[in-house]
Each structure stands twice: as C-alpha cells, then as structure tokens.
Write an enzyme that holds these catalytic residues in place. Structure first.
Site, short mmCIF file in Angstrom:
data_model
loop_
_atom_site.label_atom_id
_atom_site.label_comp_id
_atom_site.label_asym_id
_atom_site.label_seq_id
_atom_site.Cartn_x
_atom_site.Cartn_y
_atom_site.Cartn_z
N CYS A 92 0.95 -1.21 0.12
CA CYS A 92 -0.02 0.20 0.01
C CYS A 92 0.83 1.27 -0.05
O CYS A 92 2.17 1.23 -0.39
CB CYS A 92 -1.03 0.01 1.02
SG CYS A 92 -0.03 -0.07 2.84
N ARG B 142 -3.38 -0.52 5.16
CA ARG B 142 -3.72 -1.67 4.54
C ARG B 142 -2.95 -2.83 4.37
O ARG B 142 -3.53 -4.06 4.45
CB ARG B 142 -4.41 -1.30 3.17
CG ARG B 142 -5.37 -0.31 3.26
CD ARG B 142 -5.46 0.47 2.00
NE ARG B 142 -4.43 1.35 1.75
CZ ARG B 142 -4.39 2.28 0.77
NH1 ARG B 142 -5.12 2.16 -0.31
NH2 ARG B 142 -3.15 3.08 0.52
N ASP C 149 -8.12 3.80 1.05
CA ASP C 149 -7.22 4.10 1.94
C ASP C 149 -8.06 4.48 3.45
O ASP C 149 -8.72 5.59 3.26
CB ASP C 149 -6.21 5.46 1.63
CG ASP C 149 -5.23 5.84 2.44
OD1 ASP C 149 -5.16 5.38 3.74
OD2 ASP C 149 -4.38 6.32 2.21
P1 4NP Z 1 -1.74 2.90 4.28
O1 4NP Z 1 -2.43 4.11 4.78
O2 4NP Z 1 -1.30 3.09 2.75
O3 4NP Z 1 -2.81 1.73 4.04
O4 4NP Z 1 -0.81 2.31 5.03
C1 4NP Z 1 -1.67 5.21 4.89
C2 4NP Z 1 -0.94 5.61 5.72
C3 4NP Z 1 -0.37 6.68 5.84
C4 4NP Z 1 -0.39 7.79 5.12
C5 4NP Z 1 -1.22 7.49 4.09
C6 4NP Z 1 -1.86 6.33 3.75
N1 4NP Z 1 0.18 9.08 5.27
O5 4NP Z 1 -0.13 9.86 4.42
O6 4NP Z 1 1.24 9.14 6.01
#
Ligand code: 4NP
Length: 159
Positions: free
Chosen positions: A8, A14, A125
C-alpha cells in the site's frame, strides 16, 4: 515456496492488515511452511513504525495480531523476490510498475482482482477516515485473501 507481498502507500494500515489476514488464513490451512508473506509501502512515511493503532484494533477484533510488524518501503528487488506483488489501489499499482524490472510486470496485480464477487476494485485508504473504514477494509481484505489462497492452491500447490 510461494512468496506473497502486499503493498500500500504507508505500510501501516492496509498492507499490514492484508499480511495478517493472509498469514492467519494460510496457518488455518496448515500451509505456512509453503509461504513467505510480507508487506511494504510505496512511500512509507512510517518506516520502522508499528501499524496504525486503528488497524491493530480492527485486526484484534478478528483475532489477528499485527503489532509486531514494522513499516518498510517497497524496492524494485521485491518484485524479483516475490511471486505475487499485490497492490491495494491503482496508485500503488502504477508506482510499482514504475520501478518494475522489465519482464516481471505480470507479478504485480490489484489485490481486489481476487474478490471478483465484490464491486470494489481497490481497497480504499482508511488513514484519513473514521474507525469504521478499518472494518470495511478488513471485510474486503478477508474476501480477497480467500480468493488469493484459492487461486494459489489451484495454480501452484495443486491442493
Ligand atoms: P496505508 O495508509 O497506505 O494503508 O498504510 C496510509 C498511511 C499513512 C499515510 C497515508 C496512507 N500517510 O499519508 O502518512
């Protein structure tokens, strides 16, 4: 050995959730010795950090402990090492393709391809949304994880 990598953006919501769900499923089928399972983020703003607390809590509610996972960034070598590189959304998919060694593109797939009965083609997300987003993400991931294991058993394990 079948190598599966979930990818991800941040590797704290995710993809660690998908890693935990798929690992549990594989263990339930006593297939853990046949798999290497990992997760990574295309950007990984949270390298070395444990999963988001909301993701951990949602996993605990389904009997899955992801507390020991730590964020890391996906690298081109991952696509050489892993048989299945599963992108949570199209942006992850495109970012992986940009670093993909030539000839290995078919290893990169959208994870939700493995849940064809669902309308969603991407795992959304949940990071900036409410806690309910994490349960919805888990529902989707559980379906796709089952579909992925079915496909791997058909294609590679002949079980
Ligand atoms: P992930 O979610 O891609 O599902 O781990 C996110 C975690 C952090 C961030 C964005 C999406 N961020 O912008 O820090």
């Amino acid at each position: 050995m079948v190598r599966v990598l979930f990818v991800c953006l941040g590797n704290i919501c995710r993809s660690p959730t998908a890693e935990g769900v798929f690992r549990k499923l594989v263990c339930e089928h006593k297939l853990e010795h046949q798999f290497e399972i990992d997760s990574a983020g295309t950007h990984a703003y949270h390298i070395g950090e444990p999963p988001d607390e909301r993701a951990q809590a949602a996993c605990v509610r389904r009997g899955i402990d992801i507390s020991r996972l730590r964020g890391r960034r996906a690298v081109a070598g991952d696509i050489e090492s892993f048989d299945y590189v599963l992108a949570m959304d199209r942006e992850n998919y495109e970012n992986l393709l940009e670093v993909c060694p030539s000839g290995l593109e078919t290893r990169i797939r959208l994870f939700m391809e493995f849940a064809p009965s669902r309308p969603e083609q991407e795992v959304p997300d949940p990071y900036f949304g409410g806690a309910g987003g994490f349960d919805r993400v888990l529902d989707m991931i559980e379906d796709a994880a089952q579909g992925l294991l079915d496909e791997i058993r058909r294609a590679r394990l002949r079980a």
